[in-house]
Write a protein that holds these residues in place. Structure first.
Motif, PDB file in Angstrom:
ATOM      1  N   LEU A 211       0.704  -1.199   0.012  1.00  0.00           N
ATOM      2  CA  LEU A 211      -0.040   0.146   0.047  1.00  0.00           C
ATOM      3  C   LEU A 211       1.073   1.200   0.365  1.00  0.00           C
ATOM      4  CD1 LEU A 211      -2.998  -0.807   2.225  1.00  0.00           C
ATOM      5  CD2 LEU A 211      -2.885  -0.276  -0.006  1.00  0.00           C
ATOM      6  N   ASP A 212       1.867   1.149   0.657  1.00  0.00           N
ATOM      7  CA  ASP A 212       2.708   2.325   0.925  1.00  0.00           C
ATOM      8  C   ASP A 212       3.486   2.715  -0.658  1.00  0.00           C
ATOM      9  OD1 ASP A 212       2.492   2.914   3.495  1.00  0.00           O
ATOM     10  OD2 ASP A 212       4.280   2.037   4.191  1.00  0.00           O
TER      11      ASP A 212
ATOM     12  N   ARG B  58      -6.248  11.497  -6.935  1.00  0.00           N
ATOM     13  CA  ARG B  58      -6.309  11.960  -5.649  1.00  0.00           C
ATOM     14  C   ARG B  58      -7.543  11.072  -4.972  1.00  0.00           C
ATOM     15  NH1 ARG B  58      -5.645  17.599  -7.345  1.00  0.00           N
ATOM     16  NH2 ARG B  58      -3.341  18.390  -6.580  1.00  0.00           N
ATOM     17  N   ALA B  59      -8.610  10.679  -5.697  1.00  0.00           N
ATOM     18  CA  ALA B  59      -9.583   9.700  -5.194  1.00  0.00           C
ATOM     19  C   ALA B  59      -8.838   8.638  -4.651  1.00  0.00           C
ATOM     20  CB  ALA B  59     -10.704   9.613  -6.232  1.00  0.00           C
TER      21      ALA B  59
ATOM     22  N   ARG C  60      -3.546  -0.681   9.062  1.00  0.00           N
ATOM     23  CA  ARG C  60      -2.619  -0.314  10.468  1.00  0.00           C
ATOM     24  C   ARG C  60      -3.242  -0.757  11.604  1.00  0.00           C
ATOM     25  NH1 ARG C  60      -2.194   4.606   8.591  1.00  0.00           N
ATOM     26  NH2 ARG C  60      -0.447   4.230   7.514  1.00  0.00           N
ATOM     27  N   ASP C  61      -4.573  -0.785  11.703  1.00  0.00           N
ATOM     28  CA  ASP C  61      -5.439  -1.047  12.810  1.00  0.00           C
ATOM     29  C   ASP C  61      -5.173  -2.617  12.865  1.00  0.00           C
ATOM     30  OD1 ASP C  61      -5.924   1.519  13.523  1.00  0.00           O
ATOM     31  OD2 ASP C  61      -7.891   1.536  12.457  1.00  0.00           O
TER      32      ASP C  61
ATOM     33  N   GLU D 165      -5.162   5.530   1.331  1.00  0.00           N
ATOM     34  CA  GLU D 165      -4.859   5.963   2.624  1.00  0.00           C
ATOM     35  C   GLU D 165      -5.688   5.562   3.649  1.00  0.00           C
ATOM     36  OE1 GLU D 165      -4.688  10.207   1.801  1.00  0.00           O
ATOM     37  OE2 GLU D 165      -2.702  10.300   1.585  1.00  0.00           O
ATOM     38  N   ALA D 166      -7.128   5.211   3.189  1.00  0.00           N
ATOM     39  CA  ALA D 166      -8.377   4.772   4.008  1.00  0.00           C
ATOM     40  C   ALA D 166      -7.703   3.176   4.149  1.00  0.00           C
ATOM     41  CB  ALA D 166      -9.621   4.701   3.574  1.00  0.00           C
TER      42      ALA D 166
END
Length: 138
Positions: A26-27, A76-77, A90-91, A83-84
């Motif tokens: 993802l990064d 950007r979308a 990450r959680d 990012e979401a």
């Protein structure tokens, strides 16, 4: 004697590693999208300069500028989606890491109890030997 937590530790470690790989992917995706936006933004001044050189170029620049704006909005979308996903992942990674640490701590405690039991058994054996020697001496 209590069972080893090693299988749980291995499974939890595998889960953490898989989530870390997904996070890295993802990064990379996020960075690729950022790079695309930067390339688009860098191309605008170049295209503006070319557009001022001819009437056809000037007329075509409007369409180009609209396409760039639309493309940047789409990127950007996509970036927001990535990012979401990163936040969610990450959680999950944090939870998986906590689970791994819990199992490692349980295993450490189990091993400490086993070592204490061995020391107690050895001490009891030494005490018994000392008692036997003491009785023989008297």
């Amino acid at each position: 004697m209590a069972r080893s937590h090693e299988p749980l530790i291995r499974l939890a470690r595998f889960k953490v590693e898989e989530l870390q790989k997904q996070m890295a992917e993802l990064d990379r995706s996020k960075q690729a999208l950022i790079n695309q936006i930067e390339r688009l933004e860098a191309s605008v001044p170049e295209e503006q300069a070319i557009a001022t050189q001819s009437k056809d170029g000037y007329l075509a620049y409007g369409s180009y500028a609209q396409a760039v704006i639309k493309r940047k909005d789409n990127i950007r979308a996509s970036l927001s989606e990535v990012e979401a996903q990163s936040d969610t992942l990450r959680d999950r990674l944090s939870e998986a890491f906590q689970e791994l640490k819990k199992y490692e701590l349980l295993e450490e405690r189990r091993l400490a109890r086993a070592e204490a039991a061995v020391r107690e058994a050895e001490q009891a054996e030494l005490d018994e030997m000392a008692s036997i020697r003491h009785r023989r001496a008297h």
